[in-house]
Design a protein around this motif. Structure first.
Motif, PDB file in Angstrom:
ATOM      1  N   MET A  50       0.902  -0.668   0.009  1.00  0.00           N
ATOM      2  CA  MET A  50      -0.123   0.257  -0.291  1.00  0.00           C
ATOM      3  C   MET A  50       0.910   1.290  -0.303  1.00  0.00           C
ATOM      4  N   THR A  51       1.943   0.828   0.890  1.00  0.00           N
ATOM      5  CA  THR A  51       2.215   2.342   1.128  1.00  0.00           C
ATOM      6  C   THR A  51       3.258   2.691  -0.278  1.00  0.00           C
ATOM      7  N   ILE A  52       3.571   1.720  -1.006  1.00  0.00           N
ATOM      8  CA  ILE A  52       4.483   1.991  -2.374  1.00  0.00           C
ATOM      9  C   ILE A  52       3.419   2.844  -3.535  1.00  0.00           C
ATOM     10  N   ALA A  53       2.506   2.001  -3.226  1.00  0.00           N
ATOM     11  CA  ALA A  53       1.432   2.518  -4.971  1.00  0.00           C
ATOM     12  C   ALA A  53       0.945   3.758  -4.472  1.00  0.00           C
ATOM     13  N   ILE A  54       1.157   4.524  -2.796  1.00  0.00           N
ATOM     14  CA  ILE A  54       0.917   5.817  -1.768  1.00  0.00           C
ATOM     15  C   ILE A  54       1.721   6.505  -2.538  1.00  0.00           C
ATOM     16  N   GLY A  55       2.971   6.171  -2.245  1.00  0.00           N
ATOM     17  CA  GLY A  55       3.742   6.673  -3.232  1.00  0.00           C
ATOM     18  C   GLY A  55       4.753   7.080  -4.306  1.00  0.00           C
ATOM     19  N   LEU A  56       3.911   6.075  -5.305  1.00  0.00           N
ATOM     20  CA  LEU A  56       3.562   6.274  -6.485  1.00  0.00           C
ATOM     21  C   LEU A  56       3.001   7.094  -6.847  1.00  0.00           C
ATOM     22  N   LEU A  57       1.495   7.329  -6.647  1.00  0.00           N
ATOM     23  CA  LEU A  57       0.284   7.685  -6.663  1.00  0.00           C
ATOM     24  C   LEU A  57       0.421   9.377  -6.216  1.00  0.00           C
ATOM     25  N   SER A  58       1.356   9.754  -5.359  1.00  0.00           N
ATOM     26  CA  SER A  58       1.779  10.993  -4.792  1.00  0.00           C
ATOM     27  C   SER A  58       2.413  11.330  -6.078  1.00  0.00           C
ATOM     28  N   HIS A  59       2.925  11.009  -6.670  1.00  0.00           N
ATOM     29  CA  HIS A  59       4.320  11.285  -7.930  1.00  0.00           C
ATOM     30  C   HIS A  59       3.396  11.441  -9.055  1.00  0.00           C
ATOM     31  N   PHE A  60       2.211  10.771  -9.439  1.00  0.00           N
ATOM     32  CA  PHE A  60       1.628  11.621 -10.596  1.00  0.00           C
ATOM     33  C   PHE A  60       0.766  11.894 -10.483  1.00  0.00           C
ATOM     34  N   VAL A  61       0.372  12.720  -9.628  1.00  0.00           N
ATOM     35  CA  VAL A  61      -0.455  13.815  -9.416  1.00  0.00           C
ATOM     36  C   VAL A  61       0.542  14.622  -9.359  1.00  0.00           C
ATOM     37  N   LEU A  62       1.344  14.859  -8.854  1.00  0.00           N
ATOM     38  CA  LEU A  62       2.032  16.362  -9.547  1.00  0.00           C
ATOM     39  C   LEU A  62       3.157  16.436 -10.658  1.00  0.00           C
ATOM     40  N   ASN A  63       2.982  14.612 -10.853  1.00  0.00           N
ATOM     41  CA  ASN A  63       3.974  14.804 -12.367  1.00  0.00           C
ATOM     42  C   ASN A  63       3.071  14.276 -13.419  1.00  0.00           C
ATOM     43  N   PRO A  64       2.561  14.913 -13.957  1.00  0.00           N
ATOM     44  CA  PRO A  64       1.538  14.283 -15.092  1.00  0.00           C
ATOM     45  C   PRO A  64       2.171  13.602 -16.416  1.00  0.00           C
ATOM     46  N   ASP A  81      18.153  -1.801 -17.490  1.00  0.00           N
ATOM     47  CA  ASP A  81      19.296  -0.644 -18.425  1.00  0.00           C
ATOM     48  C   ASP A  81      18.510   1.116 -17.082  1.00  0.00           C
ATOM     49  N   SER A  82      17.703   1.013 -16.452  1.00  0.00           N
ATOM     50  CA  SER A  82      17.514   2.475 -16.424  1.00  0.00           C
ATOM     51  C   SER A  82      17.548   2.833 -15.057  1.00  0.00           C
ATOM     52  N   THR A  83      18.204   1.843 -14.365  1.00  0.00           N
ATOM     53  CA  THR A  83      18.211   1.931 -12.522  1.00  0.00           C
ATOM     54  C   THR A  83      19.592   1.374 -12.718  1.00  0.00           C
ATOM     55  N   ASN A  84      19.448   1.331 -11.112  1.00  0.00           N
ATOM     56  CA  ASN A  84      21.232   0.778 -10.414  1.00  0.00           C
ATOM     57  C   ASN A  84      20.811  -1.096 -10.129  1.00  0.00           C
ATOM     58  N   TYR A  85      19.364  -1.212 -10.349  1.00  0.00           N
ATOM     59  CA  TYR A  85      19.354  -2.198  -9.264  1.00  0.00           C
ATOM     60  C   TYR A  85      19.518  -3.717  -9.843  1.00  0.00           C
ATOM     61  N   GLU A  86      19.530  -4.995  -9.498  1.00  0.00           N
ATOM     62  CA  GLU A  86      19.531  -5.954  -9.995  1.00  0.00           C
ATOM     63  C   GLU A  86      18.489  -6.565 -10.345  1.00  0.00           C
ATOM     64  N   VAL A  87      18.844  -6.971 -10.962  1.00  0.00           N
ATOM     65  CA  VAL A  87      17.126  -7.131 -12.146  1.00  0.00           C
ATOM     66  C   VAL A  87      17.334  -9.347 -11.957  1.00  0.00           C
ATOM     67  N   LYS A 106      10.186   5.169 -12.476  1.00  0.00           N
ATOM     68  CA  LYS A 106      10.461   5.701 -14.154  1.00  0.00           C
ATOM     69  C   LYS A 106       9.948   4.695 -15.114  1.00  0.00           C
ATOM     70  N   TYR A 107       9.263   3.108 -14.768  1.00  0.00           N
ATOM     71  CA  TYR A 107       8.566   2.280 -15.346  1.00  0.00           C
ATOM     72  C   TYR A 107       7.835   2.401 -16.616  1.00  0.00           C
ATOM     73  N   ILE A 108       6.702   3.381 -15.007  1.00  0.00           N
ATOM     74  CA  ILE A 108       5.132   3.689 -15.731  1.00  0.00           C
ATOM     75  C   ILE A 108       5.510   5.472 -16.263  1.00  0.00           C
ATOM     76  N   SER A 109       6.394   5.719 -15.943  1.00  0.00           N
ATOM     77  CA  SER A 109       6.362   6.387 -16.932  1.00  0.00           C
ATOM     78  C   SER A 109       6.770   6.600 -18.614  1.00  0.00           C
ATOM     79  N   PHE A 110       7.869   6.181 -18.668  1.00  0.00           N
ATOM     80  CA  PHE A 110       7.875   5.046 -19.868  1.00  0.00           C
ATOM     81  C   PHE A 110       6.757   4.605 -20.219  1.00  0.00           C
TER      82      PHE A 110
END
Length: 375
Positions: A100-114, A306-312, A367-371
């Motif tokens: 839930m927290t992660i979803a709220i973090g994403l939602l708040s970003h896209f509300v402010l950054n359409p 390719d777009s982050t430093n995280y391990e996949v 990054k992914y959803i924006s893409f």
């Protein structure tokens, strides 16, 4: 929202775990957050104890769905948190407070950054049972705002923070609960010949059920039948008239699930005849397999790499059950594991996921959803 704000939300949610379709405090807490955003940017609809939140795109051509489950488990918490569950006997032991927290973090970003496309957030109740995904997806709101693709994550205590793991195709198994009630004839322990003992019948039944996987399922397939609980009888000197078996079935194919159930029913019928009893079988909640859309999953894995430093990592399929399977059965999409590094696993009373993983998920999915939403 910054890191400290998100961690506060996670801890607030951790304090109020509620089981399926009883997530009233959780729903209200989330609604209170959503009310803080401009109404012209996010439209909110409730469904039972769940929530749909549509973040509007600037020139939408499609809708991207993001699902977060919201229920807790009937587990007595044994962590050393100073923000333990305030609901005795219940705990967020599967990481849904993180989801839930992660979803709220994403939602708040896209509300402010359409972005260009709509993004639909589904805060889904009853994932742990009796199953909220399928009815939520069949609701009028979901039909009105049906996403064109959908994604979700699940925390993984076994993986280190900064790791994302998934695979194209089958990720999680088909699962079904299993309840079998046996009714015979009770009586005095000194006169067993006048009774039909359901403790003996249930013990025989458990042994026979364990032969199904070894003798009726293709060895190249996988299946599990677990009987986790048996109850029967009243006291030591009365032969039991009733017994109840509770368990779970997990298979990697729909065909194997159907075959396993056919064999269970045949064996139970044999026990009825052999032990002169009556039996009732109830499969309870059944969850469809999570089958990741291959092209979307590969695209996601490549993009994050390719777009982050995280391990996949590409992981193996698991016997875990997840009712998100109903969503990806109807909508192209995928699920992935998020590493949260804990000494204790999912559904454990001492599960303590690393909160720094929240930032990992929020950054990667922004990054992914924006893409996806701008292309």
């Amino acid at each position: 929202m910054d890191r400290d704000h998100l961690i506060k939300i996670r801890r607030d949610l951790h304090r109020i775990p509620e089981i399926g379709f009883q997530e009233f405090k959780t729903q209200q807490y989330l609604l209170n957050i959503l009310k803080q955003f401009p109404e012209d940017r996010v439209e909110v609809q409730t469904w039972k104890t769940g929530i749909f939140a549509l973040v509007k795109g600037t020139s939408p051509k499609k809708t991207i769905g993001y699902r977060a489950d919201i229920d807790g488990l009937p587990i007595v918490e044994e962590t050393d948190y100073n923000f333990q569950s305030e609901h005795p006997g219940f705990m967020h032991a599967c990481g849904h407070d993180f989801h839930m927290t992660i979803a709220i973090g994403l939602l708040s970003h896209f509300v402010l950054n359409p972005v260009q496309d709509h993004i639909l957030f589904l805060f889904q109740p009853a994932e742990e049972g009796p199953g909220g995904a399928e009815p939520m997806l069949n609701s009028d709101v979901a039909k009105m705002w049906k996403p064109d693709l959908i994604t979700a994550l699940h925390i993984s205590p076994e993986l280190p923070v900064g790791t994302i793991a998934t695979k194209p195709g089958l990720l999680f198994a088909n699962t079904s609960e299993l309840f079998i009630d046996l009714k015979g004839k009770g009586g005095h322990a000194a006169y067993p010949h006048t009774t039909n003992d359901m403790v003996v019948a249930s013990c025989s039944l458990v042994t026979q059920l364990q032969s199904i996987v070894s003798r009726n399922v293709d060895p190249l397939d996988s299946a599990v039948i677990t009987i986790g609980k048996i109850t029967g009888g009243t006291v030591q000197n009365i032969i039991a008239e009733n017994a109840r078996l509770e368990g779970t079935i997990r298979t990697l194919s729909v065909e194997s699930m159907n075959k396993v159930k056919e064999r269970i029913e045949a064996i139970v019928h044999g026990v009825e005849i052999g032990y002169s009893c009556k039996a009732i079988i109830d499969y309870g909640s059944m969850y469809h397999q999570v089958y990741n859309r291959e092209d979307l999953t590969i695209e996601f894995m490549n993009f994050i790499s390719d777009s982050t430093n995280y391990e996949v990592n590409e992981c193996r399929e698991a016997m875990t059950g997840e009712d998100f399977g109903y969503m990806v059965d109807q909508i192209p999409g995928f699920m992935f594991w998020l590493g949260v590094q804990s000494s204790y696993g999912l559904h454990h009373a001492k599960l303590q996921p690393d909160e720094t993983a929240i930032e990992v998920a929020v950054e990667a999915m922004i990054k992914y959803i924006s893409f996806k939403a701008n292309n």
